[in-house]
Each structure stands twice: as structure tokens, then as C-alpha cells.
Write a protein that holds these residues in place. Structure first.
Motif, PDB file in Angstrom:
ATOM      1  N   PRO A 252       0.825  -1.216   0.000  1.00 55.60           N
ATOM      2  CA  PRO A 252       0.000   0.000   0.000  1.00 55.60           C
ATOM      3  C   PRO A 252       0.859   1.266   0.000  1.00 55.60           C
ATOM      4  N   PHE A 253       0.359   2.289  -0.676  1.00 57.51           N
ATOM      5  CA  PHE A 253       1.041   3.583  -0.758  1.00 57.51           C
ATOM      6  C   PHE A 253       0.119   4.633  -0.160  1.00 57.51           C
ATOM      7  N   GLN A 254       0.614   5.399   0.789  1.00 56.59           N
ATOM      8  CA  GLN A 254      -0.212   6.363   1.504  1.00 56.59           C
ATOM      9  C   GLN A 254      -0.164   7.757   0.867  1.00 56.59           C
ATOM     10  N   ALA A 255      -1.286   8.451   0.942  1.00 61.50           N
ATOM     11  CA  ALA A 255      -1.373   9.827   0.452  1.00 61.50           C
ATOM     12  C   ALA A 255      -0.316  10.691   1.132  1.00 61.50           C
ATOM     13  N   THR A 256       0.236  11.611   0.380  1.00 61.17           N
ATOM     14  CA  THR A 256       1.314  12.455   0.909  1.00 61.17           C
ATOM     15  C   THR A 256       0.841  13.816   1.402  1.00 61.17           C
ATOM     16  N   ASP A 257      -0.334  14.286   0.899  1.00 62.89           N
ATOM     17  CA  ASP A 257      -0.788  15.619   1.298  1.00 62.89           C
ATOM     18  C   ASP A 257      -2.295  15.735   1.117  1.00 62.89           C
ATOM     19  N   LEU A 258      -3.038  15.452   2.200  1.00 63.60           N
ATOM     20  CA  LEU A 258      -4.501  15.528   2.126  1.00 63.60           C
ATOM     21  C   LEU A 258      -5.001  16.961   2.011  1.00 63.60           C
TER      22      LEU A 258
ATOM     23  N   THR B 167      -5.482  -0.661 -14.203  1.00 61.10           N
ATOM     24  CA  THR B 167      -4.493  -1.685 -14.477  1.00 61.10           C
ATOM     25  C   THR B 167      -3.178  -1.243 -13.846  1.00 61.10           C
ATOM     26  N   ALA B 168      -2.486  -2.168 -13.193  1.00 58.51           N
ATOM     27  CA  ALA B 168      -1.293  -1.802 -12.423  1.00 58.51           C
ATOM     28  C   ALA B 168      -0.042  -1.660 -13.293  1.00 58.51           C
ATOM     29  N   THR B 169      -0.137  -0.873 -14.352  1.00 59.32           N
ATOM     30  CA  THR B 169       1.053  -0.576 -15.152  1.00 59.32           C
ATOM     31  C   THR B 169       1.923   0.408 -14.380  1.00 59.32           C
ATOM     32  N   GLN B 170       3.216   0.415 -14.677  1.00 60.71           N
ATOM     33  CA  GLN B 170       4.106   1.361 -14.008  1.00 60.71           C
ATOM     34  C   GLN B 170       3.716   2.801 -14.341  1.00 60.71           C
ATOM     35  N   GLU B 171       3.258   3.004 -15.583  1.00 58.22           N
ATOM     36  CA  GLU B 171       2.818   4.335 -15.995  1.00 58.22           C
ATOM     37  C   GLU B 171       1.658   4.812 -15.131  1.00 58.22           C
ATOM     38  N   ASN B 172       0.667   3.935 -14.928  1.00 54.08           N
ATOM     39  CA  ASN B 172      -0.471   4.308 -14.094  1.00 54.08           C
ATOM     40  C   ASN B 172      -0.056   4.544 -12.643  1.00 54.08           C
ATOM     41  N   ILE B 173       0.787   3.655 -12.130  1.00 54.14           N
ATOM     42  CA  ILE B 173       1.222   3.784 -10.737  1.00 54.14           C
ATOM     43  C   ILE B 173       1.980   5.092 -10.519  1.00 54.14           C
ATOM     44  N   ASP B 174       2.889   5.404 -11.421  1.00 54.38           N
ATOM     45  CA  ASP B 174       3.657   6.644 -11.294  1.00 54.38           C
ATOM     46  C   ASP B 174       2.744   7.868 -11.342  1.00 54.38           C
ATOM     47  N   LYS B 175       1.775   7.833 -12.240  1.00 54.81           N
ATOM     48  CA  LYS B 175       0.851   8.958 -12.381  1.00 54.81           C
ATOM     49  C   LYS B 175      -0.014   9.106 -11.124  1.00 54.81           C
ATOM     50  N   LEU B 176      -0.471   7.972 -10.582  1.00 51.99           N
ATOM     51  CA  LEU B 176      -1.310   8.012  -9.388  1.00 51.99           C
ATOM     52  C   LEU B 176      -0.530   8.500  -8.168  1.00 51.99           C
ATOM     53  N   LYS B 177       0.739   8.121  -8.077  1.00 53.22           N
ATOM     54  CA  LYS B 177       1.565   8.569  -6.945  1.00 53.22           C
ATOM     55  C   LYS B 177       1.772  10.079  -6.949  1.00 53.22           C
ATOM     56  N   ASN B 178       1.608  10.678  -8.117  1.00 55.76           N
ATOM     57  CA  ASN B 178       1.771  12.128  -8.222  1.00 55.76           C
ATOM     58  C   ASN B 178       0.508  12.898  -7.842  1.00 55.76           C
ATOM     59  N   ILE B 179      -0.570  12.162  -7.525  1.00 60.04           N
ATOM     60  CA  ILE B 179      -1.785  12.806  -7.025  1.00 60.04           C
ATOM     61  C   ILE B 179      -1.718  12.693  -5.504  1.00 60.04           C
ATOM     62  N   PRO B 180      -1.368  13.747  -4.805  1.00 57.71           N
ATOM     63  CA  PRO B 180      -0.949  13.680  -3.394  1.00 57.71           C
ATOM     64  C   PRO B 180      -1.993  13.221  -2.390  1.00 57.71           C
ATOM     65  N   TYR B 181      -3.280  13.274  -2.734  1.00 58.07           N
ATOM     66  CA  TYR B 181      -4.310  12.916  -1.764  1.00 58.07           C
ATOM     67  C   TYR B 181      -4.833  11.486  -1.950  1.00 58.07           C
ATOM     68  N   LEU B 182      -4.162  10.682  -2.806  1.00 59.66           N
ATOM     69  CA  LEU B 182      -4.638   9.328  -3.064  1.00 59.66           C
ATOM     70  C   LEU B 182      -3.836   8.278  -2.301  1.00 59.66           C
ATOM     71  N   ASN B 183      -4.549   7.321  -1.729  1.00 55.69           N
ATOM     72  CA  ASN B 183      -3.944   6.087  -1.241  1.00 55.69           C
ATOM     73  C   ASN B 183      -4.002   5.061  -2.370  1.00 55.69           C
TER      74      ASN B 183
ATOM     75  N   VAL C 248      -4.541  -1.916  -9.418  1.00 58.47           N
ATOM     76  CA  VAL C 248      -4.250  -1.014  -8.306  1.00 58.47           C
ATOM     77  C   VAL C 248      -5.514  -0.204  -8.012  1.00 58.47           C
ATOM     78  N   TYR C 249      -5.902  -0.190  -6.745  1.00 54.36           N
ATOM     79  CA  TYR C 249      -7.022   0.631  -6.326  1.00 54.36           C
ATOM     80  C   TYR C 249      -6.490   1.993  -5.905  1.00 54.36           C
ATOM     81  N   ALA C 250      -7.179   3.031  -6.328  1.00 54.72           N
ATOM     82  CA  ALA C 250      -6.830   4.396  -5.939  1.00 54.72           C
ATOM     83  C   ALA C 250      -8.039   4.987  -5.211  1.00 54.72           C
ATOM     84  N   TYR C 251      -7.806   5.516  -3.994  1.00 55.16           N
ATOM     85  CA  TYR C 251      -8.930   6.088  -3.257  1.00 55.16           C
ATOM     86  C   TYR C 251      -8.460   7.260  -2.403  1.00 55.16           C
ATOM     87  N   ASN C 252      -9.372   8.158  -2.140  1.00 56.31           N
ATOM     88  CA  ASN C 252      -9.057   9.353  -1.362  1.00 56.31           C
ATOM     89  C   ASN C 252      -8.531   8.972   0.017  1.00 56.31           C
ATOM     90  N   GLY C 253      -7.434   9.603   0.404  1.00 54.69           N
ATOM     91  CA  GLY C 253      -6.810   9.304   1.685  1.00 54.69           C
ATOM     92  C   GLY C 253      -7.668   9.674   2.875  1.00 54.69           C
TER      93      GLY C 253
END
Length: 574
Positions: free
Chosen positions: A54-60, A304-320, A546-551
Motif C-alpha cells: 500500500p502507498f499512503q497519500a502524501t498531502d490531504l 491496471t497496475a502498469t508502471q505508468e499508471n502507478i507513477d501517475k497516481l503517486k503524483n496525485i498527493p491525496y490518493l492512497n 491497483v485501487y486508488a482512493y481518497n486518503g
């Protein structure tokens, strides 16, 4: 209509955004292809470290205002359901997603897919494993406040045996004693069903069946509500109740607006207690999933858990972010009524000659794994012992075809008895299909197999073509598989035309004849080894999501078999 032992509704549900453990959704199906180079010349991004934890949101604080204003509501995207929200009567898998919030089951499953109590507090199984006695919770109620009793369970099991029941649920696989007599109108009740007292009910089977506990432990319908107008052979009236369900799950239906949303409100009578979040909404409007998650219009979705999707999602700071592997497998259905595909050596050669690693893993930036048996790696039955991985090996493929008497003709296409070795492939339009065709064409040309792809705009058109028999290979994926028997059913029930192996049927029945997990593991290992050798279908891949949801959501967890439905009552908003 059924495809390979699986209802079309079940196949559809595997592409929904999940409350009932379905894989896929908006971004999952539209962001598959990548860039770079695979072994076969297809473009793909080199695989880097995937999301394994799991990856935690960085800035809610950067949460969009739209989401911040919702203090008692969670919104999830879903393809538009039909409105048939009564369990056992769904018209699509998306109806099932809705019903999973409205209804609970007698028995559910844990993280390993093993049975655990839900509406049933406990159960007993007789020594001969034929009689199941369920003990209900004292505090179970329906959403109208009425008590849930053994009579409701007896009613549910009874209408599923009714001769007019035409839904996709197979109660007959359990072989309840007297069930067929009731269906044929030879009895006015089902002999094997006994209501012992308001909180106790037993059911006796004709023979042991390891799946009976979960099959009979499915959702419970209110006899007072759904059975008030019941007459044998006349179930049409239930359709009039689809839009106004009376359930026993964590939420009640507040309003269904076709093409827009399904609104729910917390059920104060839910046996686990009223859910912590008062309102839940399925947003059914068509749109861009990325846009909805970035603007805060929805709180949860999957990609889909592609690296492209994961990298893009990690750049959205309020997503877990939460990695997830569904209990499904993909496969290429083979037309075994065609003479060339009846040869095991040809099926093995095709598998060796197809670069599945490039197609299903590399081209998806690691968002998948190659499959070689009919079960998911998350299943307790999964094994790699004695399993041939069929690693890409065109030399091995050519040798097998040579040994089988398929000789290259003047045009390079192999021939035998005056017939060319040709594969007519069917798939639905998608980036994944484009990748498959590009790689498969090159791969098969290298082993002297003619490849003729045909692409359909929608799934139903493909199914129609398959039913007509005008194909050699077609691409499919299973629905969520709870029990190992689910994944091998298509090899024993006659749905896979042209395949009839008594040994497979013997092992299938042996695997159902006991509830002992260790005994079943031994049986399924032998069965998987046999199917891995015979290849009645070509196993292709396991998806990674990969599930993406608001932190701001606390209490969210995902079950490999039930998605987020299990944890939803515990969700709360920061």
C-alpha cells in the motif's frame, strides 16, 4: 446463454469497478498499452518496481474542494446497472455490485477464500458430509425491521428450485434431496430442507459436495416480502420488486437514476451495526475515470497496475494506493471440434510458440503474470509443482509440429493431409487485443501457423460468433473464482465442446467429495497437472490491479474474493 460454464453476467462482472470483487473499470481498460520494445517488436515500457505494498497519500490538504464538501458520502464509479437488484435475478454483473450492498449472505469467505460466518452464526456438518445445519444470529433483521428466520432461508432455497426460475444461479449443483422432485412438480415441498426452529435450519444433500456450504450460504430473501405472491411455476412477479429491494446488508436503496447514479443510505438494522458513513453513491454516468478521481468527483476506482499508471497516481498527493490481484484467470478458448486442435501436440506447440510474457506482462508494464493452470495465485489450491511453464520456445514448437506430421508448404504454412494449419482468432476491440494480434502474428508466422484475426466492437458479438462455431481461438477471462472447482467447471460440464476426459471428471468429483482442505489440495494438484499437459484451453494471464482512493477514507481494506464489500460498513471519512 452460457459461455464455457460461466454465465455472461459473470463474465461482465469481472470488468466492473468493484464492490463484489470485480477487476477493472474505467482506467483499467483504457490505459493498457505502453512504449518501449519487447522481444517481438511490440512497443512496451521496461518493467520497473511495481506497487507491491500500500502507498499512503502524501498531502490531504490538496484534496479537491468537491470531495472536502462531502462529509457523510462516499462515491464510487460503476457501469450503469439494469435495475434488477434482487439476488439470483440480476441481468448483469453490475446489478450484482449494487445488490452486494443491499444483501448479506449466510456464509462468506475470508482472505484465503475459506468459509466464515455472516448471517449464519455457525453451522454443523454431519459425519457423512451430506447434512448442513445452519444456526442464525439472533439479531439478524431485514431492512424493513422484520426478523430474519429459517423460513426465509427455506423460501430462498425453494424458489431457486422452481421450474420457472431462469436466473444464472445453479442450486442444482448441490443436489439437495428432493430438489428435482419439487422442480418437476412431483412434491409440494423439498424433502431435504428442514426448518427446525426460527433460528435453525438443516439441508440434506444426495451426496457430499465441497461447494455446497458457500452455494447454499448465499443471500437470503425475505419470505414475507418476496414470497407473499409466490405460486409454484410463477416467478414473474418478482421482477416487479427489483426496484424496491428489502435486504439485510449494510445499506438500503435510496434511489436509482438510470444512466446517472445509484444512491444508498445506511441500514440501521444491519446486524453488524449501522455503517459509519451514512450515504454511498454509485456514479454510473459515462466519463473519464482519471478526470473523476483527479477532480474528487469519485472517491474510489481501479486501474491496471502498469508502471505508468502507478507513477501517475503517486503524483496525485491525496490518493492512497492499494495493489490487488483478483481471483481470475485469462485464457484462449480453443475450438476443439476442429480437427487440427484435437491434437495435444498442436495445442502444446501453439502455447510454446506464443510469447505470453511479452503480451500479458511486458506490454502491460508488469501489470500481470503468465498463467498455466485454471486458478489464481491467491487460491489455496494454487501450485507450480509439476507444472510446465511453457516458456516461449519457437524451436520446441517447431519440433512438436514436425513430430505431429505438420510439414511446411511452399508458402511456409504447415500442412497435413492437404489441410493448412490456420488459426482464426476472435477478440474484442481494445489496446490489449491490438498487442495480442501484433505479437501473435509474428510468433505464429515463425512456426508456420497461419493467423487470421477478427475483432469485434463488443463482447456480445464475439460470444455470438463463438456460439456459431466459426472460430479456432477466442480470448476470454473468468469471473471471480471463490472455490477451485469454479475454475475447472468448464472442463467437465460439457460447455467446452470437443473435450471429454473421464479422468478430469473423476478428479473434479473427487475434489468435491470432501471438505478437507489438505485432501482437496492433493486432488487439485493432480488435476492442474493433467490440464496443464492436455491444454484444452491455452491459459494466458493473471491480472494485477491497483485501487486508488481518497486518503480521507479510513477503514478501507480489500478482500481478494469480495473486493471492498466486506470492509465498507467500517469506512469513515476524515
Amino acid at each position: 446463454m452460457r459461455v464455457k460454464g460461466l454465465s455472461v453476467a459473470s463474465l461482465i462482472i469481472s470488468s466492473a469497478i468493484v464492490l463484489s470483487a470485480c477487476a477493472g473499470g474505467g482506467g483499467a481498460e483504457t490505459t493498457t498499452a505502453g512504449s518501449g520494445t519487447t522481444n517481438s517488436g511490440t512497443q512496451a515500457t521496461p518493467v520497473s518496481a511495481a506497487l507491491d505494498a500500500p502507498f499512503q497519500a502524501t498531502d490531504l490538504n490538496q484534496l479537491p474542494e468537491t470531495a472536502k464538501k462531502r462529509t457523510d458520502t462516499v462515491i464510487v464509479g460503476l457501469t450503469d446497472p439494469s435495475g434488477a437488484f434482487t439476488p439470483y435475478f440480476h441481468q448483469s454483473g453490475y446489478d450484482g455490485n449494487v445488490a452486494s450492498l443491499l444483501f448479506a449472505s449466510l456464509v462468506t469467505v475470508d482472505e484465503k477464500g475459506l468459509p466464515v460466518p455472516d448471517l449464519a452464526e455457525s453451522w454443523d456438518v454431519s459425519d457423512d458430509q451430506r447434512t448442513y445445519t445452519f444456526h442464525l444470529r439472533k439479531d439478524s433483521k431485514f431492512s424493513d425491521g422484520s426478523a430474519l428466520t429459517a423460513d426465509d432461508i427455506a423460501f430462498t432455497w425453494t424458489i431457486l428450485h422452481d421450474k420457472s426460475y431462469d436466473g444464472g444461479f445453479d442450486i442444482f449443483s448441490t443436489k439437495v434431496k428432493g430438489g428435482k422432485a419439487y422442480t418437476k412438480g412431483k412434491a409440494d415441498h423439498i424433502e431435504g430442507i428442514k426448518v427446525i426452529d426460527p433460528l435453525t435450519i438443516s439441508v440434506t444433500l444426495e451426496q457430499p459436495n465441497a461447494t455446497a456450504l458457500l452455494t447454499l450460504g448465499s443471500e437470503v430473501l425475505s419470505k414475507a416480502y418476496y414470497g407473499k405472491d409466490y405460486q409454484f411455476g410463477k416467478l414473474e412477479y418478482i421482477k416487479n420488486l427489483h426496484a424496491t429491494p428489502v435486504g439485510n446488508g449494510p445499506y438500503k436503496l435510496e434511489k436509482f437514476i438510470p444512466g446517472q447514479e445509484v444512491r444508498f443510505v445506511a441500514n440501521e438494522f444491519y446486524y453488524k451495526g449501522k455503517p459509519k458513513t451514512e450515504h454511498f453513491i454509485y456514479k454510473t454516468s459515462e466519463g473519464d475515470t482519471w478526470q473523476f478521481i483527479e477532480t474528487g468527483e469519485i472517491d474510489f476506482t481501479s486501474f491496471t497496475a502498469t508502471q505508468e499508471n502507478i507513477d501517475k497516481l503517486k503524483n496525485i498527493p491525496y490518493l492512497n494506493l492499494l495493489p490487488y490481484t483478483p481471483s481470475t484467470y485469462g485464457y484462449l478458448q480453443l475450438n476443439l471440434e476442429h480437427e487440427q486442435l484435437q491434437e495435444k501436440e498442436v495445442r502444446q506447440a501453439i502455447t510454446y510458440g506464443l510469447d505470453r510474457q511479452s503480451i500479458y506482462v511486458d506490454a502491460n508494464q508488469g501489470a500481470g503474470a503468465v498463467a498455466n493452470i485454471p486458478t489464481s495465485p491467491i487460491s489455496w489450491s494454487y501450485t507450480e509443482e509439476g507444472i510446465n511453464p511453457y516458456a516461449y520456445d519457437p524451436d520446441k514448437a517447431n519440433q512438436l509440429l514436425d513430430d505431429a506430421g505438420w510439414v511446411p508448404g511452399a508458402d511456409g504454412i504447415r500442412e497435413k493431409n492437404g489441410k493448412k494449419l490456420s488459426l482464426h482468432f476472435l477478440g474484442t476491440k481494445s489496446p490489449a487485443t491490438d498487442i495480442f494480434i501484433a505479437v501473435a502474428k509474428e510468433n505464429f508466422e515463425a512456426i508456420g501457423v497461419q493467423f487470421q484475426p477478427e475483432v469485434f466492437a463488443d463482447f456480445n458479438s464475439l460470444v455470438s460468433k463463438v456460439e456459431g462455431g466459426d472460430y479456432d481461438v477466442a480470448s476470454f477471462s473468468t469471473p471471480m473464482l471463490t472455490d477451485p472447482s469454479d475454475g475447472v467447471l468448464q472442463f467437465v460440464d460439457g460447455e467446452l465442446k470437443g473435450y471429454d476426459n473421464p479422468k478430469v471428471k473423476e478428479l473434479y468429483n473427487k475434489g468435491l467429495a470432501t471438505t478437507d482442505i489438505e485432501e482437496r489440495k492433493t486432488v487439485y494438484k493432480e488435476l492442474y497437472q493433467l490440464l496443464n499437459d492436455e491444454l484444452p484451453v491455452i491459459f494466458t494471464s493473471y491480472k494485477k490491479t491497483v485501487y486508488a482512493y481518497n486518503g480521507r477514507i479510513d477503514g478501507l481494506s480489500v478482500s481478494p474474493y469480495r473486493g471492498i464489500a466486506t470492509s465498507l460498513p467500517e469506512w469513515s471519512l476524515k
